[in-house]
Structures are given as structure tokens and as C-alpha cells.
Scaffold this motif. Structure first.
Motif, PDB file in Angstrom:
ATOM      1  N   LYS A   1       0.849  -1.193   0.000  1.00 45.97           N
ATOM      2  CA  LYS A   1       0.000   0.000   0.000  1.00 45.97           C
ATOM      3  C   LYS A   1       0.886   1.246   0.000  1.00 45.97           C
ATOM      4  N   ARG A   2       1.929   1.198   0.816  1.00 44.49           N
ATOM      5  CA  ARG A   2       2.845   2.345   0.844  1.00 44.49           C
ATOM      6  C   ARG A   2       3.531   2.511  -0.515  1.00 44.49           C
ATOM      7  N   MET A   3       3.844   1.383  -1.129  1.00 41.06           N
ATOM      8  CA  MET A   3       4.444   1.429  -2.475  1.00 41.06           C
ATOM      9  C   MET A   3       3.472   2.077  -3.465  1.00 41.06           C
ATOM     10  N   GLN A   4       2.235   1.632  -3.410  1.00 38.84           N
ATOM     11  CA  GLN A   4       1.205   2.198  -4.297  1.00 38.84           C
ATOM     12  C   GLN A   4       1.059   3.698  -4.052  1.00 38.84           C
ATOM     13  N   ASP A   5       1.072   4.099  -2.790  1.00 44.25           N
ATOM     14  CA  ASP A   5       0.958   5.521  -2.449  1.00 44.25           C
ATOM     15  C   ASP A   5       2.106   6.332  -3.045  1.00 44.25           C
ATOM     16  N   ARG A   6       3.214   5.676  -3.334  1.00 44.44           N
ATOM     17  CA  ARG A   6       4.362   6.356  -3.938  1.00 44.44           C
ATOM     18  C   ARG A   6       4.305   6.324  -5.458  1.00 44.44           C
ATOM     19  N   GLY A   7       3.187   5.866  -6.018  1.00 45.37           N
ATOM     20  CA  GLY A   7       2.995   5.955  -7.463  1.00 45.37           C
ATOM     21  C   GLY A   7       3.263   4.678  -8.239  1.00 45.37           C
ATOM     22  N   VAL A   8       3.487   3.568  -7.530  1.00 46.44           N
ATOM     23  CA  VAL A   8       3.788   2.303  -8.217  1.00 46.44           C
ATOM     24  C   VAL A   8       2.489   1.566  -8.513  1.00 46.44           C
ATOM     25  N   THR A   9       2.362   1.049  -9.726  1.00 42.44           N
ATOM     26  CA  THR A   9       1.188   0.257 -10.078  1.00 42.44           C
ATOM     27  C   THR A   9       1.410  -1.192  -9.634  1.00 42.44           C
ATOM     28  N   LEU A  10       0.402  -1.740  -8.950  1.00 43.22           N
ATOM     29  CA  LEU A  10       0.487  -3.118  -8.455  1.00 43.22           C
ATOM     30  C   LEU A  10      -0.256  -4.029  -9.428  1.00 43.22           C
ATOM     31  N   ASN A  11       0.446  -5.024  -9.925  1.00 41.88           N
ATOM     32  CA  ASN A  11      -0.123  -5.900 -10.938  1.00 41.88           C
ATOM     33  C   ASN A  11      -0.166  -7.359 -10.484  1.00 41.88           C
ATOM     34  N   ASN A  12      -0.703  -8.198 -11.364  1.00 43.72           N
ATOM     35  CA  ASN A  12      -1.072  -9.575 -11.034  1.00 43.72           C
ATOM     36  C   ASN A  12       0.027 -10.572 -11.397  1.00 43.72           C
ATOM     37  N   HIS A  13       0.371 -11.421 -10.413  1.00 45.32           N
ATOM     38  CA  HIS A  13       1.380 -12.473 -10.637  1.00 45.32           C
ATOM     39  C   HIS A  13       0.876 -13.788  -9.998  1.00 45.32           C
ATOM     40  N   THR A  14      -0.442 -13.944  -9.971  1.00 42.59           N
ATOM     41  CA  THR A  14      -1.187 -15.111  -9.426  1.00 42.59           C
ATOM     42  C   THR A  14      -1.233 -15.135  -7.899  1.00 42.59           C
ATOM     43  N   LEU A  15      -2.115 -15.981  -7.402  1.00 42.05           N
ATOM     44  CA  LEU A  15      -2.257 -16.159  -5.950  1.00 42.05           C
ATOM     45  C   LEU A  15      -1.082 -16.936  -5.360  1.00 42.05           C
ATOM     46  N   ASN A  16      -0.716 -18.061  -6.016  1.00 41.78           N
ATOM     47  CA  ASN A  16       0.228 -19.008  -5.394  1.00 41.78           C
ATOM     48  C   ASN A  16       1.459 -19.333  -6.234  1.00 41.78           C
ATOM     49  N   HIS A  17       1.653 -18.602  -7.333  1.00 42.70           N
ATOM     50  CA  HIS A  17       2.856 -18.765  -8.135  1.00 42.70           C
ATOM     51  C   HIS A  17       3.042 -20.187  -8.681  1.00 42.70           C
ATOM     52  N   PRO A  18       2.006 -20.786  -9.258  1.00 42.77           N
ATOM     53  CA  PRO A  18       2.176 -22.141  -9.797  1.00 42.77           C
ATOM     54  C   PRO A  18       2.757 -22.114 -11.208  1.00 42.77           C
ATOM     55  N   TYR A  19       3.166 -23.284 -11.671  1.00 39.88           N
ATOM     56  CA  TYR A  19       3.511 -23.464 -13.085  1.00 39.88           C
ATOM     57  C   TYR A  19       2.182 -23.630 -13.817  1.00 39.88           C
ATOM     58  N   LEU A  20       1.718 -22.554 -14.448  1.00 38.39           N
ATOM     59  CA  LEU A  20       0.343 -22.502 -14.942  1.00 38.39           C
ATOM     60  C   LEU A  20       0.004 -23.543 -16.019  1.00 38.39           C
ATOM     61  N   PRO A  21       0.911 -23.816 -16.968  1.00 38.03           N
ATOM     62  CA  PRO A  21       0.518 -24.757 -18.023  1.00 38.03           C
ATOM     63  C   PRO A  21       0.150 -26.151 -17.502  1.00 38.03           C
ATOM     64  N   ALA A  22       0.537 -26.476 -16.282  1.00 39.78           N
ATOM     65  CA  ALA A  22       0.182 -27.786 -15.717  1.00 39.78           C
ATOM     66  C   ALA A  22      -1.255 -27.797 -15.189  1.00 39.78           C
ATOM     67  N   LEU A  23      -1.883 -26.632 -15.134  1.00 32.93           N
ATOM     68  CA  LEU A  23      -3.220 -26.532 -14.541  1.00 32.93           C
ATOM     69  C   LEU A  23      -4.299 -26.450 -15.623  1.00 32.93           C
ATOM     70  N   SER A  24      -5.516 -26.840 -15.239  1.00 28.60           N
ATOM     71  CA  SER A  24      -6.665 -26.717 -16.141  1.00 28.60           C
ATOM     72  C   SER A  24      -7.003 -25.234 -16.335  1.00 28.60           C
ATOM     73  N   TYR A  25      -7.851 -24.984 -17.326  1.00 29.23           N
ATOM     74  CA  TYR A  25      -8.314 -23.615 -17.547  1.00 29.23           C
ATOM     75  C   TYR A  25      -8.952 -23.065 -16.278  1.00 29.23           C
ATOM     76  N   THR A  26      -9.803 -23.858 -15.656  1.00 28.20           N
ATOM     77  CA  THR A  26     -10.517 -23.396 -14.455  1.00 28.20           C
ATOM     78  C   THR A  26      -9.553 -23.071 -13.316  1.00 28.20           C
ATOM     79  N   ALA A  27      -8.571 -23.931 -13.132  1.00 28.41           N
ATOM     80  CA  ALA A  27      -7.611 -23.700 -12.038  1.00 28.41           C
ATOM     81  C   ALA A  27      -6.751 -22.463 -12.340  1.00 28.41           C
ATOM     82  N   GLN A  28      -6.398 -22.281 -13.586  1.00 26.69           N
ATOM     83  CA  GLN A  28      -5.616 -21.088 -13.952  1.00 26.69           C
ATOM     84  C   GLN A  28      -6.436 -19.824 -13.715  1.00 26.69           C
ATOM     85  N   LYS A  29      -7.717 -19.916 -14.095  1.00 25.09           N
ATOM     86  CA  LYS A  29      -8.586 -18.750 -13.921  1.00 25.09           C
ATOM     87  C   LYS A  29      -8.719 -18.403 -12.436  1.00 25.09           C
ATOM     88  N   ARG A  30      -8.782 -19.432 -11.602  1.00 20.34           N
ATOM     89  CA  ARG A  30      -8.876 -19.193 -10.161  1.00 20.34           C
ATOM     90  C   ARG A  30      -7.626 -18.450  -9.669  1.00 20.34           C
TER      91      ARG A  30
END
Ligand SMILES: [Zn+2]
Length: 328
Positions: free
Chosen positions: A190-219
Motif C-alpha cells: 500500500k505504501r508502495m502504491q501511495d508512492r505511485g507504483v502500479t500493483l499488478n497480477n502475478h497469481t495467488l500461489n505462483h504455480p507453473y500454470l501450463p500444468a493446470l486446467s483452464y478453471t484452475a488457472q482462472k482461479r
């Protein structure tokens, strides 16, 4: 780029004083106002010596050559511009010294009025990429300017001095967060964001995505969208798959979750070395540089040491660090 609830970025990374080098003011015409030619010349010499972002090697003081301009602005405006430039440059020199940099970082040019058209890098497409309107996957932003972009992933290390260093040096960067490492201290980001940094998405749990189903990746992807929206009030449009690995389902899921861009990277900087995607092992205009929120648990040094390595190299090679969101 559309980011819901994003703070005014110009306020944080404002570089308005960086433009207008003395060289552009040469030309025909006579000086207006009460200033003598000599005095205007002196002020302009000062401006030239102080103006950052001239595309030169990041030295702290550089004597100016050339003639004084003949179409100079009125005396008071010039005086206050000179004062502002001098103060801003002095602050940058002091900050560079304070954080142990070899040179003063170059100032990025103002954000482009017309954003470049981002396409997927050759060889990085998935089947039906364009037909399905999937977000582009890229490692470099098309530009001729000598700029690079800094992106920082995961979120395990939460060094308060790193936040101060980046604000003090006015170096923009973009964060890609994974919930399993940020969830013990959302406040840091939050403090980083307040300093002008955009916070982006890198998944919930950092899995190797291609091993997961579409549904699991979407989750994994939509789940992180929700965390960022609830905690920080913004819904990311940038997503980076863990390890840079993705398949068609990843991009389909990302699109469904509201993602518009999938930036990868062309170089990675560590505390003690660089790694390159290209055979030439060089920086290129528009390259996206990856690093991580890591400290002495993982590295033989701190994030600040890593940033020193990063800035010393890009500055020495004549590159400024620009804000990725300004180009998307
Ligand atoms: Zn990661």
C-alpha cells in the motif's frame, strides 16, 4: 492504459522540468525584456549545465558549449526556471550520492502522447492468439528512445529503505505481486502504491500454470485480481505468468479476468549479475527488465544493492528508466 482508481502519476514521477534544453532555444530574434544579452547568456549556460535528460552520460555537472539563444523568454520566467532546474538537479545529485550510485540516473523523456502499438513477440504466440483477441505477450516495448522499464516480481522481501531509495531517486517501476508472499504485510505494498507504483497480477500461489486446467488457472489469476482490488482499490490490466510460462488457457483466463497486457522481460538483474534473453547480451531501447523482491535470505546483498547494480549499468549505457504504464 486504464487502471481503475490509479493515483495521479504525474504528481509522483513528474519530470516536467526535464524538458527544454538550451540547444532548442537557439535561433533568430532579439531578446525581449530588460535583461542584457550577457546576463541571458549566463543564465542559459547555467541551464545547459543543469538540464538533465540531455541524452548524455549521466554526469553530475556538464559545462555547456554553444551560443546564448536570441529568442529567450522574459527575464523573470527564465530566472525561476533556472532556479527550479538548479534545485531539482542538486536534489538528484544529492540523492544519487546518498544511495551510493556512481552517476546521477538519467531522466526519462515525458510520456509519449501517442502510445506504441504493442504486439506479441514473434514465437511467443499461442494458437489463435490474434483471432481470439488474447492479450499481447512481449518482452520489449517498441520505441527508439533510450529507455528501459523496471519490473519487480513476487513480494517476499519488504525493505522499507528500498521504498525510500526509489522515491528519493525518482525511479519508476512496476510490481507484479503473488499473494502467498505479500499476504503477511499488505501494508508494505500500500505504501508502495501511495508512492505511485502500479500493483499488478502475478497469481495467488505462483504455480507453473501450463500444468493446470483452464478453471484452475482462472482461479489463480482472477483470485489475485480480487485480492488487489479489495486491498488496493485497483483492478490490474497487467499480468505476468510465474516463470514466464503460459499456454493458451493462461491467456484465455487472463483475458476473462480483465487482463490487457502480458509483459515478460528481456533482461533480468540480480544482486550480483545480469541475465539476458538475447544472444547479444545487451540492453535495447524499450527493454523490460525483471528483478524480484528478494533480500539477503536469497541473495548475497539487499534490494538496494541490486538497484545500484541496475542503475549503474543503465545510466552508464545512456538509458533512462521510464514508467511502463506510460507506454501501454
Ligand atoms: Zn515470480
Amino acid at each position: 492504459m486504464r487502471v481503475v482508481g490509479q493515483n495521479d502519476k504525474k504528481r509522483v514521477w513528474g519530470v516536467g522540468w526535464a524538458s527544454g534544453e538550451a540547444g532548442e532555444t537557439r535561433g533568430a530574434g532579439r531578446p525581449r525584456g530588460a535583461l542584457s544579452r550577457v546576463r541571458i547568456g549566463l543564465i542559459v549556460l547555467t541551464l545547459a549545465a543543469l538540464a538533465p535528460g540531455c541524452g548524455q552520460g549521466g554526469d553530475s555537472v556538464r559545462p555547456a558549449g554553444g551560443q546564448p539563444p536570441l529568442n529567450a523568454p522574459p527575464a523573470r520566467a527564465l530566472d525561476s526556471y533556472a532556479t527550479k532546474l538548479r534545485a531539482a538537479h542538486a536534489a538528484r545529485v544529492a540523492a544519487a550520492k546518498r544511495w551510493g550510485l556512481k552517476r546521477v540516473p538519467l531522466t526519462a523523456p515525458p510520456a509519449p502522447k501517442k502510445k506504441p502499438h504493442i504486439t506479441t513477440r514473434d514465437g511467443f504466440e499461442v494458437d489463435g492468439h490474434r483471432r481470439l483477441g488474447l492479450p499481447p505477450v512481449f518482452t520489449t516495448v517498441p520505441t527508439k528512445k533510450k529507455i528501459v522499464f523496471l519490473t519487480i516480481d513476487d513480494g517476499a522481501e519488504k525493505d522499507p529503505k528500498f521504498l525510500r531509495m526509489m522515491s528519493d531517486l525518482r525511479i519508476p517501476y512496476t510490481a507484479f505481486l503473488s499473494d502467498y508472499v505479500v499476504n503477511d504485510d499488505y501494508g508494505y505494498f500500500k505504501r508502495m502504491q501511495d508512492r505511485g507504483v502500479t500493483l499488478n497480477n502475478h497469481t495467488l500461489n505462483h504455480p507453473y500454470l501450463p500444468a493446470l486446467s483452464y478453471t484452475a488457472q482462472k482461479r489463480e489469476i482472477c483470485g489475485m485480481q480480487k485480492v488487489i482490488e479489495e486491498r488496493y482499490g485497483t483492478r490490474p490490466v497487467l499480468f505476468r505468468p510465474p516463470f514466464g510460462n503460459y499456454d493458451k488457457n493462461t491467456l484465455r483466463a487472463a483475458k476473462r479476468c480483465g487482463i490487457e497486457y502480458v509483459p515478460l522481460w528481456n533482461e533480468e538483474v540480480f544482486v550480483d549479475h545480469w541475465e539476458y534473453r538475447e544472444w547479444d547480451r545487451e540492453l535495447h531501447p524499450g527493454d523490460i527488465v525483471l528483478t524480484h523482491f528478494r533480500g539477503t535470505d536469497d541473495w548475497d546483498g539487499t534490494m538496494r544493492d541490486m538497484i545500484r547494480r541496475f542503475l549503474n549499468k543503465v545510466t552508464a549505457e545512456g538509458y533512462a528508466v521510464a514508467r511502463l504504464e506510460d507506454y501501454l
